[in-house]
Design a protein around this motif. Structure first.
Motif, mmCIF file in Angstrom:
data_model
loop_
_atom_site.group_PDB
_atom_site.id
_atom_site.type_symbol
_atom_site.label_atom_id
_atom_site.label_comp_id
_atom_site.label_asym_id
_atom_site.label_seq_id
_atom_site.Cartn_x
_atom_site.Cartn_y
_atom_site.Cartn_z
ATOM 1 N N ASN A 2 0.892 -1.374 -0.014
ATOM 2 C CA ASN A 2 -0.090 0.065 -0.108
ATOM 3 C C ASN A 2 0.849 1.204 -0.067
ATOM 4 O O ASN A 2 0.365 2.212 -0.564
ATOM 5 C CB ASN A 2 -1.031 0.031 1.214
ATOM 6 C CG ASN A 2 -1.968 -0.813 0.972
ATOM 7 O OD1 ASN A 2 -2.370 -1.279 -0.176
ATOM 8 N ND2 ASN A 2 -2.685 -1.437 2.267
ATOM 9 N N ARG A 3 1.810 1.148 0.634
ATOM 10 C CA ARG A 3 2.945 2.589 0.966
ATOM 11 C C ARG A 3 3.444 2.565 -0.567
ATOM 12 O O ARG A 3 3.518 3.719 -1.113
ATOM 13 C CB ARG A 3 4.032 2.161 1.790
ATOM 14 C CG ARG A 3 3.736 2.156 3.087
ATOM 15 C CD ARG A 3 4.818 1.966 4.036
ATOM 16 N NE ARG A 3 4.252 2.062 5.377
ATOM 17 C CZ ARG A 3 5.074 1.711 6.468
ATOM 18 N NH1 ARG A 3 6.244 1.613 6.208
ATOM 19 N NH2 ARG A 3 4.622 1.813 7.840
ATOM 20 N N LEU A 4 3.841 1.632 -1.323
ATOM 21 C CA LEU A 4 4.338 1.984 -2.599
ATOM 22 C C LEU A 4 3.246 2.505 -3.584
ATOM 23 O O LEU A 4 3.513 3.411 -4.597
ATOM 24 C CB LEU A 4 4.931 0.387 -3.240
ATOM 25 C CG LEU A 4 5.509 0.465 -4.801
ATOM 26 C CD1 LEU A 4 6.584 1.312 -4.775
ATOM 27 C CD2 LEU A 4 5.490 -0.950 -5.332
ATOM 28 N N VAL A 5 2.097 1.957 -3.327
ATOM 29 C CA VAL A 5 0.763 2.622 -4.314
ATOM 30 C C VAL A 5 0.892 4.232 -4.103
ATOM 31 O O VAL A 5 0.775 5.048 -4.918
ATOM 32 C CB VAL A 5 -0.319 1.707 -4.380
ATOM 33 C CG1 VAL A 5 -1.462 2.414 -4.881
ATOM 34 C CG2 VAL A 5 -0.130 0.326 -4.909
ATOM 35 N N VAL A 6 0.782 4.337 -2.663
ATOM 36 C CA VAL A 6 0.584 5.708 -2.135
ATOM 37 C C VAL A 6 1.754 6.540 -2.981
ATOM 38 O O VAL A 6 1.542 7.761 -3.080
ATOM 39 C CB VAL A 6 0.394 5.755 -0.914
ATOM 40 C CG1 VAL A 6 0.490 7.334 -0.118
ATOM 41 C CG2 VAL A 6 -1.045 5.185 -0.506
#
Length: 122
Positions: A2-6
């Motif tokens: 999720n952090r990578l997508v954000v």
């Protein structure tokens, strides 16, 4: 994950803002076009183009007006025309207009390496 997508989404949101600060390399020099945001005040005529045909008289495009060699541009007369400059003579004297204003040529000499052949034959 999720952090990578954000991180990627925020990066994509910032890229258009960064692209607005880049200058356009194809934009005309300052002062040549009225729509350039950083246009400097032009105090006189601007040489925009030079046409030197094989036959016939050379023509300069000065301030949007075609001026043939020997013809008048306002109070001035076009007395000389080359690929790079137009020379106008008028009441204020001689005025040179350059096709590439603000660009000065300088002669650069390359240093000769020690032990390199000089090119002079004995």
């Amino acid at each position: 994950m999720n952090r990578l997508v954000v991180l990627l989404t925020s990066l994509l949101a910032v890229l258009p803002v960064l692209a607005e600060t880049l200058s356009d390399p194809t934009r005309p020099p300052p002062g040549l076009s009225a729509d350039t945001p950083d246009a400097e005040a032009v105090t006189g005529p601007v040489l925009q183009s030079v046409m030197i045909p094989k036959q016939g008289k050379p023509i300069a495009l000065i301030g949007g007006q075609q001026v043939g060699l020997g013809q008048r541009y306002g109070e001035r007369r076009l007395i000389r025309l080359t690929e790079w400059e137009a020379v106008l003579a008028g009441p204020a004297g001689i005025e040179r207009l350059w096709l590439t204003p603000g660009i000065e040529k300088t002669k650069v000499t390359a240093p000769v390496a020690k032990g390199a052949p000089s090119g002079n034959k004995p």
